[in-house]
Design a protein around this motif. Structure first.
Motif, short mmCIF file in Angstrom:
data_model
loop_
_atom_site.label_atom_id
_atom_site.label_comp_id
_atom_site.label_asym_id
_atom_site.label_seq_id
_atom_site.Cartn_x
_atom_site.Cartn_y
_atom_site.Cartn_z
N PRO A 7 -40.35 -20.83 -2.18
CA PRO A 7 -40.98 -22.08 -1.78
C PRO A 7 -42.37 -22.26 -2.39
O PRO A 7 -43.04 -21.29 -2.75
CB PRO A 7 -41.12 -21.92 -0.27
CG PRO A 7 -41.33 -20.45 -0.09
CD PRO A 7 -40.63 -19.75 -1.21
N GLY A 8 -42.79 -23.52 -2.50
CA GLY A 8 -44.16 -23.78 -2.97
C GLY A 8 -44.37 -25.26 -3.19
O GLY A 8 -43.44 -26.06 -3.05
N SER A 9 -45.60 -25.60 -3.52
CA SER A 9 -45.87 -27.01 -3.81
C SER A 9 -45.70 -27.30 -5.31
O SER A 9 -45.39 -28.41 -5.70
CB SER A 9 -47.25 -27.41 -3.31
OG SER A 9 -48.18 -26.39 -3.57
N PHE A 10 -45.93 -26.31 -6.15
CA PHE A 10 -45.70 -26.45 -7.59
C PHE A 10 -46.32 -27.72 -8.15
O PHE A 10 -45.64 -28.54 -8.75
CB PHE A 10 -44.19 -26.39 -7.89
CG PHE A 10 -43.50 -25.17 -7.37
CD1 PHE A 10 -43.60 -23.95 -8.04
CD2 PHE A 10 -42.79 -25.20 -6.17
CE1 PHE A 10 -42.98 -22.81 -7.55
CE2 PHE A 10 -42.17 -24.07 -5.67
CZ PHE A 10 -42.25 -22.87 -6.36
N ASP A 11 -47.63 -27.85 -7.94
CA ASP A 11 -48.32 -29.09 -8.33
C ASP A 11 -49.34 -28.85 -9.44
O ASP A 11 -50.55 -28.94 -9.16
CB ASP A 11 -48.99 -29.70 -7.09
CG ASP A 11 -49.62 -31.06 -7.39
OD1 ASP A 11 -48.98 -31.85 -8.08
OD2 ASP A 11 -50.75 -31.30 -6.94
N VAL A 35 -39.21 -27.09 -3.39
CA VAL A 35 -40.46 -27.80 -3.66
C VAL A 35 -40.84 -28.63 -2.44
O VAL A 35 -40.08 -29.50 -1.99
CB VAL A 35 -40.30 -28.72 -4.89
CG1 VAL A 35 -41.64 -29.28 -5.32
CG2 VAL A 35 -39.63 -27.99 -6.04
N LEU A 36 -42.01 -28.30 -1.92
CA LEU A 36 -42.49 -28.95 -0.70
C LEU A 36 -42.73 -30.44 -0.95
O LEU A 36 -43.53 -30.81 -1.80
CB LEU A 36 -43.80 -28.27 -0.30
CG LEU A 36 -44.24 -28.41 1.13
CD1 LEU A 36 -43.18 -27.85 2.07
CD2 LEU A 36 -45.54 -27.66 1.33
N VAL A 37 -42.02 -31.29 -0.19
CA VAL A 37 -42.12 -32.73 -0.40
C VAL A 37 -43.47 -33.26 0.06
O VAL A 37 -44.21 -33.89 -0.69
CB VAL A 37 -40.96 -33.47 0.31
CG1 VAL A 37 -41.15 -34.98 0.22
CG2 VAL A 37 -39.62 -33.07 -0.30
N PRO A 43 -51.23 -34.29 -3.65
CA PRO A 43 -50.72 -33.77 -4.92
C PRO A 43 -51.07 -34.67 -6.11
O PRO A 43 -51.21 -35.87 -5.95
CB PRO A 43 -49.21 -33.72 -4.71
CG PRO A 43 -48.92 -34.67 -3.62
CD PRO A 43 -50.15 -34.80 -2.79
N TRP A 44 -51.20 -34.07 -7.29
CA TRP A 44 -51.38 -34.84 -8.53
C TRP A 44 -50.04 -35.42 -8.98
O TRP A 44 -50.00 -36.46 -9.60
CB TRP A 44 -51.89 -33.92 -9.65
CG TRP A 44 -53.36 -33.72 -9.70
CD1 TRP A 44 -54.22 -33.72 -8.64
CD2 TRP A 44 -54.15 -33.49 -10.87
NE1 TRP A 44 -55.49 -33.49 -9.09
CE2 TRP A 44 -55.49 -33.34 -10.45
CE3 TRP A 44 -53.86 -33.36 -12.23
CZ2 TRP A 44 -56.53 -33.09 -11.35
CZ3 TRP A 44 -54.88 -33.12 -13.12
CH2 TRP A 44 -56.21 -32.99 -12.68
N PHE A 45 -48.97 -34.70 -8.68
CA PHE A 45 -47.66 -35.10 -9.18
C PHE A 45 -46.71 -35.40 -8.02
O PHE A 45 -46.76 -34.72 -6.99
CB PHE A 45 -47.08 -34.00 -10.08
CG PHE A 45 -47.93 -33.74 -11.30
CD1 PHE A 45 -47.83 -34.57 -12.41
CD2 PHE A 45 -48.85 -32.71 -11.31
CE1 PHE A 45 -48.62 -34.36 -13.53
CE2 PHE A 45 -49.66 -32.49 -12.42
CZ PHE A 45 -49.55 -33.32 -13.54
N THR A 46 -45.86 -36.41 -8.21
CA THR A 46 -44.90 -36.76 -7.17
C THR A 46 -43.85 -35.65 -7.06
O THR A 46 -43.74 -34.80 -7.95
CB THR A 46 -44.14 -38.06 -7.52
OG1 THR A 46 -43.39 -37.82 -8.72
CG2 THR A 46 -45.10 -39.23 -7.73
N ILE A 47 -43.08 -35.69 -6.00
CA ILE A 47 -42.03 -34.69 -5.81
C ILE A 47 -41.05 -34.72 -7.01
O ILE A 47 -40.61 -33.68 -7.49
CB ILE A 47 -41.32 -34.87 -4.44
CG1 ILE A 47 -40.18 -33.87 -4.26
CG2 ILE A 47 -40.78 -36.27 -4.24
CD1 ILE A 47 -40.63 -32.47 -4.05
N GLU A 48 -40.76 -35.95 -7.51
CA GLU A 48 -39.85 -36.06 -8.66
C GLU A 48 -40.44 -35.41 -9.90
O GLU A 48 -39.75 -34.70 -10.63
CB GLU A 48 -39.54 -37.53 -8.98
CG GLU A 48 -38.69 -38.27 -7.95
CD GLU A 48 -39.49 -38.72 -6.72
OE1 GLU A 48 -40.75 -38.76 -6.80
OE2 GLU A 48 -38.86 -39.01 -5.68
N THR A 51 -40.51 -31.59 -9.51
CA THR A 51 -39.15 -31.06 -9.62
C THR A 51 -38.69 -31.08 -11.08
O THR A 51 -38.07 -30.13 -11.55
CB THR A 51 -38.21 -31.94 -8.76
OG1 THR A 51 -38.79 -32.06 -7.47
CG2 THR A 51 -36.84 -31.36 -8.63
N GLU A 52 -38.99 -32.17 -11.77
CA GLU A 52 -38.57 -32.33 -13.16
C GLU A 52 -39.22 -31.25 -14.06
O GLU A 52 -38.54 -30.65 -14.89
CB GLU A 52 -38.92 -33.75 -13.65
CG GLU A 52 -38.33 -34.15 -14.98
CD GLU A 52 -36.84 -33.90 -15.10
OE1 GLU A 52 -36.11 -34.07 -14.09
OE2 GLU A 52 -36.40 -33.49 -16.20
#
Ligand SMILES: Nc1ncnc2c1ncn2[C@@H]1O[C@H](COP(=O)(O)OP(=O)(O)OP(=O)(O)O)[C@@H](O)[C@H]1O
Ligand SMILES: [Mg+2]
Length: 164
Positions: A7-11, A35-37, A43-48, A51-52
């Protein structure tokens, strides 16, 4: 079949995350990167977008899947039939929080173990926040993130400065 949730935010995703995902993929039959929604931090980046980026940078690892998640991590992991939650540990600074989370998660669902992988020494200082900060200050971020992520960060910085 052994299944791990990472798990993580990956931002956004960095080489630090990629290293942990790759190593987890060698230990477990399947690795689900969660990926934490909804993040508390803006966040700087949207979940999409997050994820991408992850899909692109893990496309060469066959047993990795990327999914968004919200809610309680142990519930998500249990719905995935996961045996373990895999987390990377950088420094002492990660330890206290991660220790507390692992114990709490164990209390909530004792069937799911938390497994810690020690950071690789070359990544021990690396976080998404530091990469964004270096980028904002005009530093070279190529040692920290793959090219597609670097482009995304630079694009976002351009947009932010044009908003000011
Ligand atoms: N350089 C790294 N080495 C090992 N593990 C890492 C590294 N960077 C992140 N991780 C691990 O990846 C998981 C997800 O972390 P997270 O999405 O919070 O990334 P982060 O880089 O810490 O971002 P932020 O700066 O926004 O907190 C955590 O388990 C974290 O410990
Ligand atoms: Mg963090």
């Amino acid at each position: 079949m052994t299944i791990a949730v990472c798990p993580g935010s990956f931002d956004p995703v960095t080489y630090g995350h990629i290293d942990i995902i790759k190593r987890a993929a060698k230990i477990f039959d399947k690795v689900i990167v969660a990926v934490l929604v909804n993040m508390e931090k803006k966040p700087w980046f949207t979940i999409e977008e997050r994820t991408e980026f992850l899909r692109k940078v893990t496309e060469d690892i066959p047993n990795v899947e990327i999914v968004g998640f919200e809610g309680l991590l142990v519930d998500f992991a249990s719905a995935c039939n996961a045996n373990a939650i895999v987390k990377g540990l950088r420094a002492v600074s990660d330890f206290e929080y991660e220790f507390q989370m692992a114990l709490t998660n164990n209390k909530l669902n004792s069937n799911i173990e938390t497994v810690f992988l020690t950071t690789s020494s070359e990544n021990m200082y690396l976080s998404s926040s530091i990469v964004k900060q270096v980028g904002l200050l005009g530093g070279d971020i190529s040692p920290f993130v793959p090219d597609c992520v670097k482009e995304g960060i630079l694009e976002r910085i351009k947009q932010r400065s044009s908003l000011k």
